[in-house]
Write a protein that holds these residues in place. Structure first.
Motif, mmCIF file in Angstrom:
data_model
loop_
_atom_site.group_PDB
_atom_site.id
_atom_site.type_symbol
_atom_site.label_atom_id
_atom_site.label_comp_id
_atom_site.label_asym_id
_atom_site.label_seq_id
_atom_site.Cartn_x
_atom_site.Cartn_y
_atom_site.Cartn_z
ATOM 1 N N GLN A 207 -13.781 -2.274 2.941
ATOM 2 C CA GLN A 207 -14.103 -1.033 2.752
ATOM 3 C C GLN A 207 -15.321 -0.722 3.557
ATOM 4 O O GLN A 207 -15.844 -1.631 3.999
ATOM 5 C CB GLN A 207 -14.922 -0.935 1.113
ATOM 6 N N GLY A 208 -15.437 0.507 4.088
ATOM 7 C CA GLY A 208 -16.599 0.813 5.055
ATOM 8 C C GLY A 208 -16.398 -0.010 6.433
ATOM 9 O O GLY A 208 -17.365 -0.261 7.057
ATOM 10 N N GLY A 209 -15.075 -0.133 6.900
ATOM 11 C CA GLY A 209 -14.985 -0.920 8.203
ATOM 12 C C GLY A 209 -15.338 -2.348 8.209
ATOM 13 O O GLY A 209 -15.234 -3.019 9.195
ATOM 14 N N SER A 210 -15.338 -3.023 7.152
ATOM 15 C CA SER A 210 -15.432 -4.494 6.684
ATOM 16 C C SER A 210 -14.723 -4.946 5.661
ATOM 17 O O SER A 210 -14.547 -4.312 4.767
ATOM 18 C CB SER A 210 -17.187 -4.942 7.091
ATOM 19 N N GLY B 292 -7.932 0.885 2.014
ATOM 20 C CA GLY B 292 -9.575 0.654 2.383
ATOM 21 C C GLY B 292 -10.066 1.889 3.247
ATOM 22 O O GLY B 292 -8.991 2.773 3.729
ATOM 23 N N THR B 293 -11.206 1.525 3.841
ATOM 24 C CA THR B 293 -11.587 2.723 4.701
ATOM 25 C C THR B 293 -12.362 2.154 5.813
ATOM 26 O O THR B 293 -12.924 1.113 5.623
ATOM 27 C CB THR B 293 -12.829 3.571 3.767
ATOM 28 N N GLU B 294 -12.405 3.033 6.724
ATOM 29 C CA GLU B 294 -12.892 2.392 8.075
ATOM 30 C C GLU B 294 -14.516 2.499 7.808
ATOM 31 O O GLU B 294 -14.757 3.387 7.081
ATOM 32 C CB GLU B 294 -12.317 3.174 9.237
ATOM 33 N N ALA B 295 -15.333 2.169 9.038
ATOM 34 C CA ALA B 295 -16.741 2.803 9.018
ATOM 35 C C ALA B 295 -16.985 4.124 8.801
ATOM 36 O O ALA B 295 -18.147 4.504 8.381
ATOM 37 C CB ALA B 295 -17.421 1.928 10.260
ATOM 38 N N PRO C 212 -9.288 6.498 6.144
ATOM 39 C CA PRO C 212 -8.502 5.546 5.703
ATOM 40 C C PRO C 212 -7.968 4.461 6.462
ATOM 41 O O PRO C 212 -7.723 4.720 7.864
ATOM 42 C CB PRO C 212 -7.238 6.391 4.941
ATOM 43 N N SER C 213 -8.158 3.435 6.135
ATOM 44 C CA SER C 213 -7.695 2.242 6.969
ATOM 45 C C SER C 213 -6.069 1.982 6.718
ATOM 46 O O SER C 213 -5.473 2.072 5.638
ATOM 47 C CB SER C 213 -7.969 0.711 6.634
ATOM 48 N N ILE D 199 0.884 -1.126 -0.114
ATOM 49 C CA ILE D 199 0.176 -0.136 0.076
ATOM 50 C C ILE D 199 0.867 1.187 -0.160
ATOM 51 O O ILE D 199 0.903 1.887 0.970
ATOM 52 C CB ILE D 199 -1.017 0.299 1.462
ATOM 53 N N ALA D 200 1.492 1.675 -1.297
ATOM 54 C CA ALA D 200 2.262 2.569 -1.286
ATOM 55 C C ALA D 200 1.672 3.923 -1.739
ATOM 56 O O ALA D 200 2.151 4.991 -1.379
ATOM 57 C CB ALA D 200 3.277 2.263 -2.317
ATOM 58 N N ASP D 201 0.404 3.725 -2.242
ATOM 59 C CA ASP D 201 -0.419 5.012 -2.654
ATOM 60 C C ASP D 201 -1.504 5.171 -1.671
ATOM 61 O O ASP D 201 -2.359 4.148 -1.497
ATOM 62 C CB ASP D 201 -0.718 4.842 -3.917
ATOM 63 N N PRO D 202 -1.592 6.401 -1.146
ATOM 64 C CA PRO D 202 -3.103 6.463 -0.268
ATOM 65 C C PRO D 202 -4.379 6.019 -1.067
ATOM 66 O O PRO D 202 -5.420 5.649 -0.464
ATOM 67 C CB PRO D 202 -2.847 7.808 0.367
#
Length: 149
Positions: A100-103, A83-86, A90-91, A76-79
């Protein structure tokens, strides 16, 4: 960090000489020396054996980026690929394809994750499919999603 840079320190931390490590791995002292100078690099199976012998996760011996997905192992070199949290933030642990979205984006087991990701690893690293499966089989069980505490 390259194997040549980390192997001498790990070997020393275990209190082993090059000859003693070579004996444990059933290789010559010269092979260990060549790995430590960067003249050659051990193959995937030897890296796995080195990790077990030195008591470290396989990822320590690989030139892994600082941040990689804790589900599939992808760098994961590029933001933009985080993934994303709920809450939409950014995760720091997962890529957008796994989380995605915390799951998790899909339910799978470790074996299916390896089988679905190995072709991409093989394609981008020049490894054979079997080598990629072998490496991922050693690496992924140590990631957050799969690690059994």
């Amino acid at each position: 960090m390259a194997i040549k840079d980390i192997l001498p320190q790990l070997r020393s931390d275990c209190g082993l000489t090059q000859q003693e490590l070579a004996n444990k791995l059933y290789v010559t002292r010269q092979a260990v020396s060549r790995w430590e100078t960067g003249e050659t690099t051990p193959n995937v199976d030897m890296i796995k054996l080195l990790a077990v012998t030195l008591g470290v996760p396989v990822g320590v011996l690989l030139e892994m980026p600082e941040h990689f997905c804790q589900s599939c192992g992808m760098p994961i070199a590029d933001p933009a690929i985080q993934g994303t949290e709920a809450d939409g933030s950014p995760s720091g642990d997962y890529c957008k394809w796994c989380y995605q979205g915390g799951s998790y984006t899909y339910e799978t087991d470790l074996d299916n994750m390896i089988e679905s990701c190995a072709p991409y690893m093989a394609e981008h690293t020049g490894m054979s499919h079997d080598q990629a499966v072998s490496l991922m089989g050693a690496m992924l069980p140590n990631l957050k999603r799969w690690k059994k505490d």
